[in-house]
Structure formats: structure tokens, C-alpha cells
Design an enzyme around this catalytic site. Structure first.
Site, mmCIF file in Angstrom:
data_model
loop_
_atom_site.group_PDB
_atom_site.id
_atom_site.type_symbol
_atom_site.label_atom_id
_atom_site.label_comp_id
_atom_site.label_asym_id
_atom_site.label_seq_id
_atom_site.Cartn_x
_atom_site.Cartn_y
_atom_site.Cartn_z
ATOM 1 N N GLN A 20 17.928 -25.061 42.294
ATOM 2 C CA GLN A 20 18.999 -25.756 42.361
ATOM 3 C C GLN A 20 19.827 -25.489 43.753
ATOM 4 O O GLN A 20 20.350 -24.375 43.877
ATOM 5 C CB GLN A 20 19.887 -25.546 41.120
ATOM 6 C CG GLN A 20 20.874 -26.828 40.899
ATOM 7 C CD GLN A 20 20.526 -28.163 40.951
ATOM 8 O OE1 GLN A 20 19.675 -28.637 40.126
ATOM 9 N NE2 GLN A 20 21.290 -29.035 41.742
ATOM 10 N N ASP A 59 10.670 -31.076 44.133
ATOM 11 C CA ASP A 59 11.772 -31.891 45.016
ATOM 12 C C ASP A 59 11.453 -32.471 46.129
ATOM 13 O O ASP A 59 12.041 -33.452 46.907
ATOM 14 C CB ASP A 59 12.766 -30.920 45.341
ATOM 15 C CG ASP A 59 14.118 -30.655 44.562
ATOM 16 O OD1 ASP A 59 14.623 -31.984 43.836
ATOM 17 O OD2 ASP A 59 14.813 -29.939 44.437
ATOM 18 N N LYS A 117 18.560 -31.365 33.072
ATOM 19 C CA LYS A 117 16.954 -31.281 33.512
ATOM 20 C C LYS A 117 16.318 -30.642 32.520
ATOM 21 O O LYS A 117 15.216 -31.243 32.240
ATOM 22 C CB LYS A 117 16.931 -30.672 34.861
ATOM 23 C CG LYS A 117 17.284 -31.236 36.168
ATOM 24 C CD LYS A 117 17.585 -30.635 37.364
ATOM 25 C CE LYS A 117 17.883 -31.530 38.349
ATOM 26 N NZ LYS A 117 18.296 -30.854 39.587
#
Ligand code: NAD
Length: 281
Positions: free
Chosen positions: A96, A119, A52
Site C-alpha cells: 500500500q 498493482d 481490499k
């Protein structure tokens, strides 16, 4: 059969995003920023976060990774999120997953300012997506959606079957297909006859986590099949779709690896840029 090349599609998307970041930089004299919080030392999470960060840098985003040990207190993480919420240089925040057991995942998700929730897991974004309003959209289903649209720009009236009903994949995928006026069936572990449901579909999205669940004789000729699954087996990584069998029937199919996976990270960058743009209005 069209092999849907997710690597190529993701590279194209990243190139577009790179141009967009350059334009935003010259217009606003600043670039969107992505901050990722990584807790613990799980190898897959470390790999995801490294990828990422690398992709974010490649398109010109400001990117930062904040690392905590497994033993970090929930309070410390929540305080850091509050700090990032009010930091103007941070456009997107991602924690995460998975988290250590002593940290409440939902509390963490809800602590993130919905306008920085790249997200798309915050209940506000989940609600906005299901109401058809502008929102951050979870990266994997967004990637699937963009791949489907490349093959079939007009989805209106198509029959879609989503296999799996997770908050991460199945449910938001259903909302995206509904928004495109598909007739959507969402199936799951209690569905009585999954094969019969799949046989009705013009579009199948499989997000289950069972190796090669969707077989060749479950798929109508000319269906578009998107395989979200990533399953480690003795024969290497396979998807939720039996590639060899389904490729004989389908009009288009994503491979695993090289299909949906690369699009997920590219969509995270897109979400970060979209959060930045909304914050500049
Ligand atoms: P999950 O475990 O949260 O959900 C799985 C879903 O499948 C559940 O809704 C369950 O009801 C359904 N299911 C289970 N058995 C079934 C059966 N026999 N028939 C029909 N449905 C059944 O999984 P998830 O987080 O949505 O992930 C699904 C898969 O996608 C996994 O293989 C995961 O590794 C992969 N994944 C890939 C990406 C990517 O970027 N490509 C991202 C996230 C997840």
C-alpha cells in the site's frame, strides 16, 4: 445523460469473480491469494486496506494483511517481499502506497515478482502493457476502461483525451485506449489549451487532483466523461470534473463518489485472479 453507476458495475464484476473463484477452487483445489503489506498508520491507507481485505474475502480469495510500523527498515520489507515471491499460496502482492520517506518506493515495486504484481506498477508490467502484451494493469485505469467499454463497446477511431500523465493513472489509461484503437491525446500541467483539447474528445478521462477542473463548456455533446479525481473540499468530496455543468452536455458521466472508486478494488481482485490463472498454466 447516462449516469455511470460504478457501484453497480463493481458489484456485478465481484459477482462474476466470485463464480470464477469457485470454479478455480474446484479445478485446482486451491484459491488465489492476495497479500497486502501496510506500513504505518495513515488513516486513508488503513481504510483502503480494510476495504481490499473485505472485498477479497467476499469473492472467496485467501487474503492476508501484513502490518509494519512506520519505523520498519526497508530491508525487512524487501525480505518479506522475497519470501512472498516464493510462497506458492500467494498469487498477488500489493504494498500500500504511500510509503514512509526512508523507504525507496521504486525499490519496493521492483522487488515484487512481476507475475504477482497486482498493482501493475513493476517496470516489466508497464513495458508489457505499452508493448501490447499480456500484463497486470493498474487497477484504477483498468476500472475506467471497463466502465467506458460498458457504454461504448467499439472504441476504434474515437478521439480520447486523458487529463493527467501519472504512472498510476494517466499513462496506463492512455495505453489501454491506444490498444482499443482510439486516437489518444495525453494532457498535463504544461498543456497550453486544455479546454480546446477536451473539446475535441469523444472520451475524456480526468485524473488530475484539481477539484472540478473540467467544465461544462469543455465537453463536446455526447462525450463519455470519466472522473478519476477524489478531492476533499469544504463542500465534501468532489471529482476533477464539474458534475453539475458536465452532466448537461455529456452522453455519460461517472459520479464522485460512486463512479471509478468502487471499480478500483474490484479490479484488484480481478488482477489477483488473473495472476493465479497465469501461474497455473
Ligand atoms: P498525480 O498528482 O500523480 O498526477 C496528476 C497529473 O495531473 C499530473 O500528470 C499533472 O501533470 C496533471 N496536472 C496537474 N495540473 C494540471 C492542470 N492544470 N491541467 C492538466 N493536467 C494537470 O495524481 P494521480 O495519482 O494520477 O491522481 C489524480 C486524482 O485521482 C487524484 O484526485 C486522486 O485522489 C485520484 N485517484 C482516484 C483513484 C480512484 O480509485 N478513484 C485512484 C487513484 C487516484
Amino acid at each position: 445523460m447516462i449516469l455511470i453507476d460504478g457501484k453497480k458495475a463493481a458489484a456485478e464484476l465481484r459477482a462474476e469473480l466470485k463464480e470464477e473463484v469457485a470454479e478455480l477452487k474446484s479445478k485446482h483445489n486451491k484459491v488465489p491469494g492476495l497479500t497486502v503489506i501496510l506500513i504505518g498508520d495513515l488513516t486513508p491507507s488503513q481504510i483502503y486496506v480494510r476495504n481490499k481485505e473485505k472485498s477479497a474475502n467476499e469473492v472467496g480469495l485467501k487474503s492476508e494483511v501484513i502490518k509494519y510500523p512506520d519505523s520498519v527498515e526497508e530491508k525487512t520489507v524487501l525480505e518479506k517481499i522475497q519470501e512472498l515471491n516464493s510462497d506458492e499460496t500467494v498469487s498477488g502482492i500489493l504494498v500500500q502506497l504511500p510509503l514512509p520517506k526512508h523507504i525507496d518506493k521504486q525499490k519496493v515495486i521492483e522487488a515484487i515478482d512481476p507475475s504477482k504484481d497486482v498493482d501493475g506498477f513493476h517496470p516489466m508490467n508497464v513495458g508489457n502493457l505499452s508493448s501490447g502484451y499480456e500484463s497486470s494493469i493498474p487497477c484504477t485505469p483498468l476500472g475506467c476502461y471497463l466502465l467506458i467499454k460498458k457504454i461504448e463497446p467499439n472504441l476504434s477511431g474515437k478521439k480520447a483525451v486523458v487529463v493527467g500523465r501519472s504512472n498510476l493513472n494517466g499513462k496506463p489509461m492512455t495505453q489501454l485506449l491506444l490498444k482499443e484503437n482510439c486516437t489518444v491525446t495525453i494532457t498535463h500541467s504544461k498543456t497550453k489549451d486544455l479546454k480546446a483539447e477536451c473539446l475535441e474528445a469523444d472520451i475524456i478521462v480526468a485524473a488530475v487532483g484539481i477539484p472540478e477542473l473540467v467544465r461544462g463548456d469543455w465537453v463536446k455533446k455526447d462525450a463519455i466523461v470519466i472522473d478519476v479525481g477524489i478531492n476533499k473540499t469544504d463542500n465534501g468530496i468532489v471529482g476533477d470534473v464539474h458534475f453539475g455543468e458536465v452532466s448537461k452536455n455529456a452522453k455519460a458521466l461517472t459520479p464522485v463518489p460512486g463512479g471509478v472508486g468502487p471499480m478500483t478494488i474490484a479490479c484488484l481482485l480481478k488482477n489477483t485472479i488473473d495472476c493465479f490463472k497465469r501461474s497455473q498454466i
